[in-house]
Design an enzyme around this catalytic site. Structure first.
Site, PDB file in Angstrom:
ATOM      1  CD  GLU A 161     -10.402  24.261   9.063  1.00  0.00           C
ATOM      2  OE1 GLU A 161      -9.915  25.119   9.809  1.00  0.00           O
ATOM      3  OE2 GLU A 161     -11.632  24.134   8.899  1.00  0.00           O
ATOM      4  CD  GLU A 266     -16.217  20.289   8.590  1.00  0.00           C
ATOM      5  OE1 GLU A 266     -16.463  21.491   8.751  1.00  0.00           O
ATOM      6  OE2 GLU A 266     -15.183  19.747   9.038  1.00  0.00           O
TER       7      GLU A 266
HETATM    8  C1  XIL Z   1     -17.376  24.402  14.102  1.00  0.00           C
HETATM    9  C2  XIL Z   1     -18.582  24.028  14.962  1.00  0.00           C
HETATM   10  O1  XIL Z   1     -19.666  23.754  14.127  1.00  0.00           O
HETATM   11  C3  XIL Z   1     -18.908  25.169  15.887  1.00  0.00           C
HETATM   12  O2  XIL Z   1     -19.939  24.773  16.798  1.00  0.00           O
HETATM   13  C4  XIL Z   1     -17.670  25.584  16.683  1.00  0.00           C
HETATM   14  O3  XIL Z   1     -17.978  26.717  17.463  1.00  0.00           O
HETATM   15  C5  XIL Z   1     -16.521  25.911  15.733  1.00  0.00           C
HETATM   16  O4  XIL Z   1     -16.279  24.790  14.887  1.00  0.00           O
HETATM   17  N1  XIL Z   1     -14.498  23.402  10.025  1.00  0.00           N
HETATM   18  C6  XIL Z   1     -14.442  22.303  10.854  1.00  0.00           C
HETATM   19  C7  XIL Z   1     -15.420  22.167  11.943  1.00  0.00           C
HETATM   20  O5  XIL Z   1     -13.642  21.378  10.595  1.00  0.00           O
HETATM   21  O6  XIL Z   1     -14.892  21.491  13.057  1.00  0.00           O
HETATM   22  C8  XIL Z   1     -15.979  23.508  12.373  1.00  0.00           C
HETATM   23  O7  XIL Z   1     -16.997  23.271  13.336  1.00  0.00           O
HETATM   24  C9  XIL Z   1     -16.495  24.270  11.171  1.00  0.00           C
HETATM   25  C10 XIL Z   1     -15.380  24.520  10.175  1.00  0.00           C
END
Ligand code: XIL
Length: 379
Positions: A161, A266
């Site tokens: 990101e 994701e």
């Molecule tokens: C999220 C997790 O799922 C949560 O449990 C945590 O509280 C915050 O992070 N983008 C990403 C992930 O790259 O690491 C994030 O994961 C969601 C958005």
């Protein structure tokens, strides 16, 4: 009679061989259990993000799903900077070691998530204001972690990101001190520590044309400098109405044209309204005022049939697109295992009941699961 006997025997032998072959084929089909990893074995890895309860084996039902259904895993939280490197000279590897061992025991493609990200970073990093010191810290962080899991972690989300929605660089604590040089440093150091690992840039909303172009610029810049980058992770936090398949496809094609692999890292599809769809506000905004608002949590007592159907169709359409581009796509990972522990129960509003994954709160496959499997069985 004696003359035709050999011919008859040959015919019988030929016929019985064919029957045996068919039986063997059927047996193999029957013996291969139905699972996502088996269904897509010829296409791409299929995986899930897992958390401490899977790694320490307390959620046995969840862990059973992970090992039965998936051939790749990603750590949802435990390898983030704040957990792995909580103080300048302290690394905490116990859980990460257990995570990697779980992947090795099950012969999985193991993903490391994530080396350098402004979010969930340790507090002590906020005190670093000097660019040389920051560069040294990033190098040390990346080198220590990647070399520990050299030959074990197959793919690293090296930077997460780094871009704004318009494709410009995000003014994060890393960027503010170092400009975009931190990306080059992180990728270079990771490549040195494990030359065989696949190195990935990971981000959300990469279907947006401006953000897509930002990634293309970023990758070209690294490539022009001879920095190793092997893949682009499209996070894939989607909803039922959007983004369009066309926008996603345009990004797959644009990224594949750079000569790197594309991963859906994701994937989840929210079944609930998102606040910014109602008020157009920025994603970073605090949405706590919506907590407890029933209009934002409409399926707290159970899923509505038409939404469930729409979710299945959406997943089917997405997987049809992934199959169309299977040459470019190396992995599809869901962000979680079941609806019971998905992060979307608490983001962007705490305490909702969401339904974004393929397995329900009772660990049972949902219609969307069967739709995806059927895509392969019918082909
Ligand atoms: C999220 C997790 O799922 C949560 O449990 C945590 O509280 C915050 O992070 N983008 C990403 C992930 O790259 O690491 C994030 O994961 C969601 C958005």
């Amino acid at each position: 009679m004696l003359r035709i006997a050999p011919l008859f025997l040959m015919f019988l032998t030929f016929f019985s061989c064919k029957t045996e072959k068919k039986e063997v084929e059927n047996q193999t089909k029957e013996q291969t259990p139905i699972s996502l990893k088996n269904a897509f074995a010829d296409d791409f890895y299929v995986g899930a993000a897992i958390n401490s309860s899977h790694i320490n084996k307390t959620d046995t039902l969840g862990l059973n799903l992970v090992t039965k259904e998936y051939n790749t895993i990603t750590p949802e939280n435990i390898m983030k900077w704040m957990y792995l490197h909580p103080a300048k000279d302290t690394f905490f590897f116990d859980e990460a070691d257990a995570y990697v061992n779980l992947g090795l025991e099950n012969d999985m493609h193991i993903v490391g998530h994530t080396l350098v990200w402004h979010s969930q970073i340790a507090d002590w990093m906020n005190t670093i204001k000097d660019s040389t010191e920051m560069a040294t810290i990033i190098k040390h962080h990346v080198k220590t972690i990647v070399s520990r899991y050299k030959g074990k972690i197959d793919s690293w989300d090296v930077v997460n990101e780094a871009l704004n929605e318009d494709g410009s660089f995000r003014t994060s604590l890393l960027y503010n001190v170092m400009g975009d040089s931190y990306l080059e440093i992180a990728f270079t150091e990771a490549a040195k520590a494990d030359p065989e690992a696949s190195l990935v840039y990971n981000d959300y909303n990469l279907w947006k044309p401006e953000k897509r172009e930002g990634v293309v610029r970023l990758v070209k810049k690294l490539q022009a400098k001879g920095v190793k980058i092997d893949g682009i992770g499209m996070q894939g936090h989607y909803s039922i109405p959007g983004p369009t398949l066309k926008d996603i496809e345009d990004s797959i094609e644009a990224f594949a044209a750079l000569g790197v692999k594309v991963m859906f890292t994701e994937l989840d599809i929210t079944a609930l309204p998102n606040p910014w769809e109602l008020d157009g506000a920025a994603v970073e905004q605090d949405y706590s005022t919506y907590e407890g608002d029933i209009t934002m949590n409409p399926y707290a007592d159970g899923m509505n049939d038409s939404i469930n159907k729409a979710l299945s169709v959406r997943y089917k359409d997405l997987f049809s697109l992934f199959l169309k581009h299977k040459e470019a796509i190396s992995r599809v990972t869901f962000w979680g295992v079941t609806d019971r522990e998905t992060w979307l129960n608490d983001w962007p509003i705490n305490g909702r009941t969401n339904y974004p994954l393929l397995f329900d709160r009772a660990y049972q496959p949902k219609d969307a699961y069967h739709e995806i499997i059927a895509l392969k069985q019918n082909n």
